[in-house]
Write an enzyme that holds these catalytic residues in place. Structure first.
Site, PDB file in Angstrom:
ATOM      1  CG  HIS A 263      15.349  11.313  -1.862  1.00 59.48           C
ATOM      2  ND1 HIS A 263      15.786  12.618  -1.751  1.00 59.48           N
ATOM      3  CD2 HIS A 263      16.465  10.558  -1.986  1.00 59.48           C
ATOM      4  CE1 HIS A 263      17.105  12.648  -1.778  1.00 59.48           C
ATOM      5  NE2 HIS A 263      17.542  11.399  -1.932  1.00 59.48           N
ATOM      6  CG  HIS A 300      22.224   5.751   1.857  1.00 56.66           C
ATOM      7  ND1 HIS A 300      21.932   7.055   2.199  1.00 56.66           N
ATOM      8  CD2 HIS A 300      23.341   5.809   1.083  1.00 56.66           C
ATOM      9  CE1 HIS A 300      22.805   7.866   1.666  1.00 56.66           C
ATOM     10  NE2 HIS A 300      23.691   7.141   0.986  1.00 56.66           N
ATOM     11  CG  ASP A 306      34.700   2.949   0.242  1.00 59.23           C
ATOM     12  OD1 ASP A 306      34.119   2.023   0.837  1.00 59.23           O
ATOM     13  OD2 ASP A 306      35.916   3.157   0.332  1.00 59.23           O
ATOM     14  CG  HIS A 336      26.406   7.786   4.729  1.00 58.31           C
ATOM     15  ND1 HIS A 336      26.654   6.690   3.945  1.00 58.31           N
ATOM     16  CD2 HIS A 336      26.063   8.782   3.873  1.00 58.31           C
ATOM     17  CE1 HIS A 336      26.488   6.999   2.667  1.00 58.31           C
ATOM     18  NE2 HIS A 336      26.107   8.261   2.603  1.00 58.31           N
TER      19      HIS A 336
END
Length: 388
Positions: A263, A300, A306, A336
Site C-alpha cells: 500500500h 493512521h 487534518d 482513523h
C-alpha cells in the site's frame, strides 16, 4: 502551472509603443505576483483597465463559524447543499482556516449580468457535475466532469454552464496553488516520474476581444467582503497577452496513479500544493501486487494535519457507506482508518474504481454553520463493531 503562454497580438518588445489601427495606444498592464518577484503576465487592453464609473457598498460573505475548535470525525452530505440560481449565492463555505476555505456550490444559472474576481485567493474549482466554459480575458477554457479549474488571484472571470445541473467543490487558497515541487526540475518542467505532464494541462484558447464601452459590473472579493464595482469598459478587452500567470484546467481523469507492491501512502496521490496544505487525487488504479498485500489503507493518526476527503464516484474499499458529494473530515490528533470488516474484504482485490479529491491542511479547520446543516451527527460512531 508555470508554462509560458501567449495569445492574440503583442508587440515584439515589452514596454514599447503598440498602436491600434486608428493610431491610439493599446493599454499595457502588468499582472504580477509577490510584488515584481514571481509569476506575471503582460496584458494589452483596448482601453485602460482603470476606468471606474461607480462603486457600491461592500457586503460580507465571511463564513459563519459553528465550531472553532473540535476533535470529532465529521461527515457532510455535500449533495444536500441546495441549488441556487446565482453562482456566488450558491457557494457555501463548509470548512475553513486562515490558509484555505472549502466550499460547495450548486449553481443553476450562468454568470451573465456580472463578472467576478477573487483578489486575495487562488481558486480551485473541481467540477463534479456539469459542463460549460470558463471565460476570462485570457481566453476561454471548456470544462466538464472531473476538471480542476485553477484560477489565479486577480483574474476576472465568468462561468457559462451548459445546463442547470451543476455541482462544484471549491477551494480558495490564500497562497499560490502550484504543482508539487518534487515533480519539477529547476526550470519548472514536470519530471518523468510525475503523475501528469504539461500535455495534460489545458491552457486558455479562443481569445475573444470585447472592445466595448458601457456599464460592466465586477464583483471583487477581498478579506471576506464583496466590493461591487462598475467599470466603463468591458473587462475582457484583451487584444493579446503573454506570460505565466493565467487560468488553466486539468482533468482528474488524466492523473496517472503511482502504485506499488504494498500500500502506497497518500503523498503519491498529490496533485497540487500551497502554503500549509496539499491537494491529492484518488483515481481508479491497480491494487498492490505483493502476494500477501492488504489493499485497504492502514489505521493512521494525522498528527500534524487534518484530512478532508471529497467523494466523487466509485466504490471505496475502506468505507461501508459512501455517497457522491460526501465530505469526511478526520481532524489531526485522533486516529482513523478502514471501517470494520473492510480490511479482510479488500484482500485479494486487484483494482479500485474510486474517484476522490483529498485536502490535507496543516492547520486545524473550523466547521461552519452551512456545514452543520448537512452534517451526519453519528458518523464518528461508524467504526464501532459488535461489542458488548
Amino acid at each position: 502551472m508555470p508554462i509560458y503562454h501567449s495569445l492574440g497580438s503583442i508587440p515584439a518588445k515589452r514596454h514599447t509603443v503598440f498602436r491600434k489601427p486608428d493610431g491610439k495606444l493599446y493599454a499595457e498592464e502588468l499582472v504580477s505576483t509577490e510584488g515584481f518577484s514571481n509569476l506575471y503576465s503582460l496584458v494589452y487592453h483596448c482601453h485602460p483597465p482603470t476606468i471606474v464609473k461607480a462603486t457600491d457598498e461592500p457586503y460580507s460573505v465571511e463564513p459563519k463559524i459553528a465550531r472553532k475548535k473540535h476533535l470529532r470525525h465529521t461527515s457532510l452530505k455535500g449533495f444536500k447543499i441546495k441549488p441556487a440560481d446565482d453562482f456566488l449565492e450558491s457557494r457555501k463555505p463548509v470548512l475553513v482556516n486562515n490558509d484555505l476555505h472549502i466550499s460547495l456550490a450548486a449553481p443553476r444559472k450562468s454568470m451573465t449580468d456580472y463578472y467576478y474576481k477573487n483578489s486575495q485567493a487562488d481558486e480551485m474549482i473541481f467540477v463534479h457535475v456539469g459542463s460549460g466554459t470558463l471565460k476570462t480575458g485570457y481566453g476561454n477554457i471548456p470544462f466538464e466532469y472531473g476538471d480542476y479549474l485553477i484560477i489565479p488571484r486577480g483574474t476576472i472571470y465568468q462561468l457559462e454552464f451548459n445546463d442547470e445541473n451543476n455541482r462544484l467543490f471549491i477551494v480558495e487558497s490564500f497562497s499560490p496553488l502550484r504543482t508539487p515541487k518534487r515533480y519539477r526540475n529547476e526550470f519548472g518542467q514536470l519530471l518523468e516520474h510525475s503523475p501528469f505532464c504539461e500535455r495534460d494541462i489545458r491552457r486558455p484558447q479562443q481569445l475573444e476581444t470585447f472592445d466595448e464601452y458601457g456599464d460592466f459590473k465586477v464583483l471583487i472579493k477581498k478579506q471576506g467582503l464583496i466590493y461591487p464595482y462598475t467599470y466603463g469598459t468591458h473587462p475582457f478587452d484583451f487584444i493579446g497577452w503573454d506570460g505565466y500567470h493565467y487560468p488553466y484546467a486539468f482533468s482528474i481523469h488524466n492523473f496517472e496513479p503511482i502504485t506499488g507492491r504494498v500500500h502506497q501512502p497518500p503523498p503519491v496521490h498529490q496533485t497540487f500544493e500551497a502554503h500549509n496544505f496539499v491537494v491529492c487525487s484518488f483515481v481508479p488504479r491497480k491494487y498492490d501486487y505483493h502476494p500477501t498485500a492488504i489493499p485497504a489503507p492502514y489505521n493512521h493518526s494525522n498528527v500534524d494535519s487534518d484530512e478532508v476527503l471529497y467523494y466523487v464516484d466509485g466504490d471505496f474499499m475502506s468505507r461501508k457507506s459512501v455517497e457522491k458529494g460526501q465530505i469526511t473530515l478526520h481532524p489531526g490528533g485522533i486516529p482513523h482508518g478502514p471501517h470494520p470488516g473492510t480490511v479482510e474484504k479488500s484482500i485479494g482485490k486487484e483494482e479500485t474504481q474510486e474517484l476522490a479529491v483529498m485536502i490535507d491542511p496543516f492547520r486545524p479547520l473550523m466547521v461552519t454553520e452551512d456545514a452543520i446543516e448537512i452534517e451526519d451527527p453519528d458518523y464518528f460512531k461508524s467504526w464501532q463493531e459488535n461489542i458488548e
